[in-house]
Design a protein around this motif. Structure first.
Motif, PDB file in Angstrom:
ATOM      1  N   PHE A 125       0.836  -1.189   0.000  1.00  0.00           N
ATOM      2  CA  PHE A 125       0.000   0.000   0.000  1.00  0.00           C
ATOM      3  C   PHE A 125       0.876   1.246   0.000  1.00  0.00           C
ATOM      4  O   PHE A 125       1.924   1.282   0.655  1.00  0.00           O
ATOM      5  CB  PHE A 125      -0.895   0.057   1.238  1.00  0.00           C
ATOM      6  CG  PHE A 125      -1.951  -1.009   1.309  1.00  0.00           C
ATOM      7  CD1 PHE A 125      -3.148  -0.862   0.636  1.00  0.00           C
ATOM      8  CD2 PHE A 125      -1.750  -2.155   2.060  1.00  0.00           C
ATOM      9  CE1 PHE A 125      -4.133  -1.836   0.708  1.00  0.00           C
ATOM     10  CE2 PHE A 125      -2.730  -3.129   2.141  1.00  0.00           C
ATOM     11  CZ  PHE A 125      -3.927  -2.966   1.456  1.00  0.00           C
ATOM     12  N   TRP A 127       0.670   5.181   1.221  1.00  0.00           N
ATOM     13  CA  TRP A 127      -0.154   6.020   2.077  1.00  0.00           C
ATOM     14  C   TRP A 127       0.508   7.374   2.213  1.00  0.00           C
ATOM     15  O   TRP A 127       1.719   7.524   1.996  1.00  0.00           O
ATOM     16  CB  TRP A 127      -0.375   5.386   3.453  1.00  0.00           C
ATOM     17  CG  TRP A 127       0.782   5.524   4.402  1.00  0.00           C
ATOM     18  CD1 TRP A 127       1.915   4.773   4.448  1.00  0.00           C
ATOM     19  CD2 TRP A 127       0.906   6.510   5.435  1.00  0.00           C
ATOM     20  NE1 TRP A 127       2.748   5.208   5.442  1.00  0.00           N
ATOM     21  CE2 TRP A 127       2.152   6.271   6.062  1.00  0.00           C
ATOM     22  CE3 TRP A 127       0.106   7.558   5.892  1.00  0.00           C
ATOM     23  CZ2 TRP A 127       2.606   7.062   7.126  1.00  0.00           C
ATOM     24  CZ3 TRP A 127       0.555   8.336   6.942  1.00  0.00           C
ATOM     25  CH2 TRP A 127       1.792   8.076   7.557  1.00  0.00           C
ATOM     26  N   THR A 129      -0.428  11.887   3.339  1.00  0.00           N
ATOM     27  CA  THR A 129      -1.362  12.928   3.751  1.00  0.00           C
ATOM     28  C   THR A 129      -1.412  14.022   2.708  1.00  0.00           C
ATOM     29  O   THR A 129      -0.449  14.246   1.957  1.00  0.00           O
ATOM     30  CB  THR A 129      -0.963  13.535   5.105  1.00  0.00           C
ATOM     31  OG1 THR A 129       0.291  14.215   4.960  1.00  0.00           O
ATOM     32  CG2 THR A 129      -0.832  12.452   6.160  1.00  0.00           C
ATOM     33  N   VAL A 138      -5.801  11.543   5.238  1.00  0.00           N
ATOM     34  CA  VAL A 138      -4.857  10.428   5.225  1.00  0.00           C
ATOM     35  C   VAL A 138      -5.388   9.415   4.219  1.00  0.00           C
ATOM     36  O   VAL A 138      -6.498   8.894   4.371  1.00  0.00           O
ATOM     37  CB  VAL A 138      -4.714   9.791   6.626  1.00  0.00           C
ATOM     38  CG1 VAL A 138      -3.731   8.624   6.582  1.00  0.00           C
ATOM     39  CG2 VAL A 138      -4.258  10.834   7.632  1.00  0.00           C
ATOM     40  N   LEU A 140      -4.985   5.897   1.841  1.00  0.00           N
ATOM     41  CA  LEU A 140      -4.393   4.567   1.725  1.00  0.00           C
ATOM     42  C   LEU A 140      -4.751   4.041   0.343  1.00  0.00           C
ATOM     43  O   LEU A 140      -5.932   3.927   0.003  1.00  0.00           O
ATOM     44  CB  LEU A 140      -4.932   3.647   2.809  1.00  0.00           C
ATOM     45  CG  LEU A 140      -4.321   2.240   2.894  1.00  0.00           C
ATOM     46  CD1 LEU A 140      -2.858   2.316   3.268  1.00  0.00           C
ATOM     47  CD2 LEU A 140      -5.087   1.398   3.918  1.00  0.00           C
ATOM     48  N   PHE A 160      -3.307   6.757  10.668  1.00  0.00           N
ATOM     49  CA  PHE A 160      -2.665   5.716   9.881  1.00  0.00           C
ATOM     50  C   PHE A 160      -2.742   4.366  10.584  1.00  0.00           C
ATOM     51  O   PHE A 160      -3.028   3.338   9.959  1.00  0.00           O
ATOM     52  CB  PHE A 160      -1.213   6.088   9.608  1.00  0.00           C
ATOM     53  CG  PHE A 160      -0.400   4.978   8.992  1.00  0.00           C
ATOM     54  CD1 PHE A 160      -0.734   4.460   7.753  1.00  0.00           C
ATOM     55  CD2 PHE A 160       0.684   4.437   9.664  1.00  0.00           C
ATOM     56  CE1 PHE A 160       0.000   3.430   7.187  1.00  0.00           C
ATOM     57  CE2 PHE A 160       1.420   3.413   9.109  1.00  0.00           C
ATOM     58  CZ  PHE A 160       1.082   2.911   7.868  1.00  0.00           C
ATOM     59  N   LEU A 163      -6.018   2.754  10.079  1.00  0.00           N
ATOM     60  CA  LEU A 163      -6.185   2.172   8.750  1.00  0.00           C
ATOM     61  C   LEU A 163      -5.361   0.903   8.583  1.00  0.00           C
ATOM     62  O   LEU A 163      -5.788  -0.049   7.922  1.00  0.00           O
ATOM     63  CB  LEU A 163      -5.778   3.194   7.683  1.00  0.00           C
ATOM     64  CG  LEU A 163      -6.622   4.469   7.607  1.00  0.00           C
ATOM     65  CD1 LEU A 163      -6.073   5.398   6.526  1.00  0.00           C
ATOM     66  CD2 LEU A 163      -8.076   4.140   7.334  1.00  0.00           C
ATOM     67  N   ARG A 164      -4.189   0.867   9.165  1.00  0.00           N
ATOM     68  CA  ARG A 164      -3.286  -0.263   8.978  1.00  0.00           C
ATOM     69  C   ARG A 164      -3.734  -1.514   9.738  1.00  0.00           C
ATOM     70  O   ARG A 164      -3.336  -2.642   9.395  1.00  0.00           O
ATOM     71  CB  ARG A 164      -1.872   0.109   9.418  1.00  0.00           C
ATOM     72  CG  ARG A 164      -0.841  -0.969   9.106  1.00  0.00           C
ATOM     73  CD  ARG A 164       0.573  -0.508   9.352  1.00  0.00           C
ATOM     74  NE  ARG A 164       0.841  -0.227  10.745  1.00  0.00           N
ATOM     75  CZ  ARG A 164       2.053   0.041  11.224  1.00  0.00           C
ATOM     76  NH1 ARG A 164       3.085   0.081  10.395  1.00  0.00           N
ATOM     77  NH2 ARG A 164       2.222   0.290  12.498  1.00  0.00           N
ATOM     78  N   TYR A 172       3.813  -0.957   3.777  1.00  0.00           N
ATOM     79  CA  TYR A 172       3.288   0.399   3.628  1.00  0.00           C
ATOM     80  C   TYR A 172       4.440   1.346   3.294  1.00  0.00           C
ATOM     81  O   TYR A 172       5.452   1.369   3.993  1.00  0.00           O
ATOM     82  CB  TYR A 172       2.585   0.863   4.901  1.00  0.00           C
ATOM     83  CG  TYR A 172       1.369   0.034   5.246  1.00  0.00           C
ATOM     84  CD1 TYR A 172       0.101   0.422   4.841  1.00  0.00           C
ATOM     85  CD2 TYR A 172       1.498  -1.153   5.977  1.00  0.00           C
ATOM     86  CE1 TYR A 172      -1.020  -0.340   5.147  1.00  0.00           C
ATOM     87  CE2 TYR A 172       0.387  -1.916   6.289  1.00  0.00           C
ATOM     88  CZ  TYR A 172      -0.867  -1.507   5.864  1.00  0.00           C
ATOM     89  OH  TYR A 172      -1.966  -2.281   6.166  1.00  0.00           O
ATOM     90  N   ARG A 174       5.229   5.381   2.516  1.00  0.00           N
ATOM     91  CA  ARG A 174       4.643   6.729   2.562  1.00  0.00           C
ATOM     92  C   ARG A 174       5.018   7.503   1.308  1.00  0.00           C
ATOM     93  O   ARG A 174       6.175   7.535   0.901  1.00  0.00           O
ATOM     94  CB  ARG A 174       5.096   7.478   3.807  1.00  0.00           C
ATOM     95  CG  ARG A 174       4.449   8.848   3.932  1.00  0.00           C
ATOM     96  CD  ARG A 174       4.529   9.426   5.310  1.00  0.00           C
ATOM     97  NE  ARG A 174       3.837  10.709   5.376  1.00  0.00           N
ATOM     98  CZ  ARG A 174       3.632  11.394   6.497  1.00  0.00           C
ATOM     99  NH1 ARG A 174       4.070  10.912   7.650  1.00  0.00           N
ATOM    100  NH2 ARG A 174       2.989  12.544   6.467  1.00  0.00           N
ATOM    101  N   ALA A 179      -0.550  10.864  -2.416  1.00  0.00           N
ATOM    102  CA  ALA A 179      -1.757  11.269  -1.689  1.00  0.00           C
ATOM    103  C   ALA A 179      -2.302  12.576  -2.239  1.00  0.00           C
ATOM    104  O   ALA A 179      -3.524  12.732  -2.404  1.00  0.00           O
ATOM    105  CB  ALA A 179      -1.446  11.394  -0.198  1.00  0.00           C
TER     106      ALA A 179
END
Length: 284
Positions: A125, A127, A129, A138, A140, A160, A163-164, A172, A174, A179
């Motif tokens: 994923f 992820w 902001t 935020v 995902l 986060f 969501l995780r 994950y 970033r 985003a």
């Protein structure tokens, strides 16, 4: 439905339909592992296949085939969560092999059985902001689309982690730039459908699909949604599914109100829910 709306069919017919659908649900509950065809299910209700398909879909909210698929998926998911391998989970779901189990999981969860068994291991994923009209968002993102849109309350880290939690073994990365691209696509461009990759139970996904039918600028109650997907008596279960919605704004759970019209039950805060409704009203 309001008191002024016409009754779609008389109460005697409704009672008769209930008895038949009850028989069909009992039949499917006993024999779903055999994946009975439409003709067999219709015979259990004493109806023609066409009539049965229409009445069943109206009462249950999904077709007989999708209902059986939901039972099979639930059984396979329970087996996998209990440590079963893919082949055993296939047999538990009444399927001929892993290939059909793969198709079943993609249809219901947008992940493969192996990925589900590994609690996200092997899934990747992105992820990050980005600003939104309703505060710091935020995002995902899965390979097949947007999996979640939350808000950084009380912090980015807490949002986060929330969501995780569904797939703790996934990877994950970033990427705030990605985003931002999703934020611009959703809030600035507003053109074309947004691909979603949703992970939830069949019941949750059914409720989320019902939320997508609420027009912008309008509101409904939890009881309204319950009546659409099953029965008005399921309001509490609907409320739980609405509360589990991972994609704010796009799956508009902010348009669902309490039966007395109060702004209650919003995961990201009542003030944000009020702001979303005002934003839509001003844009109408």
């Amino acid at each position: 439905m309001t008191s002024n709306d016409p009754i779609p069919y008389d109460l005697y017919a409704a009672e008769r339909d209930f008895d038949r659908i009850s028989d069909a649900l009992s039949f499917l509950g006993d024999f779903w592992r055999d994946h009975p065809d439409l003709d067999s299910a219709a015979r259990s209700a004493g109806l023609s296949p066409h009539h049965f398909q229409r009445i069943f879909s109206r009462w249950v909210g999904v077709s007989p085939k999708k209902y059986v698929g939901a039972l099979a998926h639930s059984a396979a998911r329970e087996a996998i969560d209990g440590g079963a391998n893919i082949l055993d989970a296939s047999f538990e779901a009444g399927l001929s092999g892993p290939g059909r189990l793969h198709d079943l999981f993609i249809a219901h969860e947008q992940v493969t059985p192996g990925q589900a068994r590994a609690k996200g291991a092997g899934l990747g994923f992105l992820w990050g902001t980005a600003p939104t009209p309703f505060g710091n968002g935020v995002f995902l993102v899965a390979p097949r689309g947007l999996s979640a849109l939350a808000f950084a309350d009380p912090s980015v880290e807490s949002a986060f982690e929330d969501l995780r939690a569904r797939y703790p073994a996934a990877e994950y990365v970033r990427d705030d730039g990605e985003a931002l691209r999703w934020a611009e696509r959703i809030f600035a461009e507003g053109d074309g459908p947004i691909p979603l990759a949703l992970y939830g139970t069949p019941w949750q996904r059914q409720v989320w699909r019902a939320l997508l039918t609420i027009p912008a600028g309008q509101t409904v109650t939890y009881r309204d949604i319950a009546a659409e997907v099953c029965t008005p008596k399921a309001s509490r279960a609907v409320g739980a599914a609405v509360g589990a919605n991972p994609v704010s704004w796009l799956i508009p759970c902010h348009r669902v109100l309490a039966s007395d019209g109060r702004l209650t039950g919003y995961h990201w805060g009542v003030n944000r829910k009020r702001a979303m409704l005002a934003y839509e009203a001003a844009s109408a």
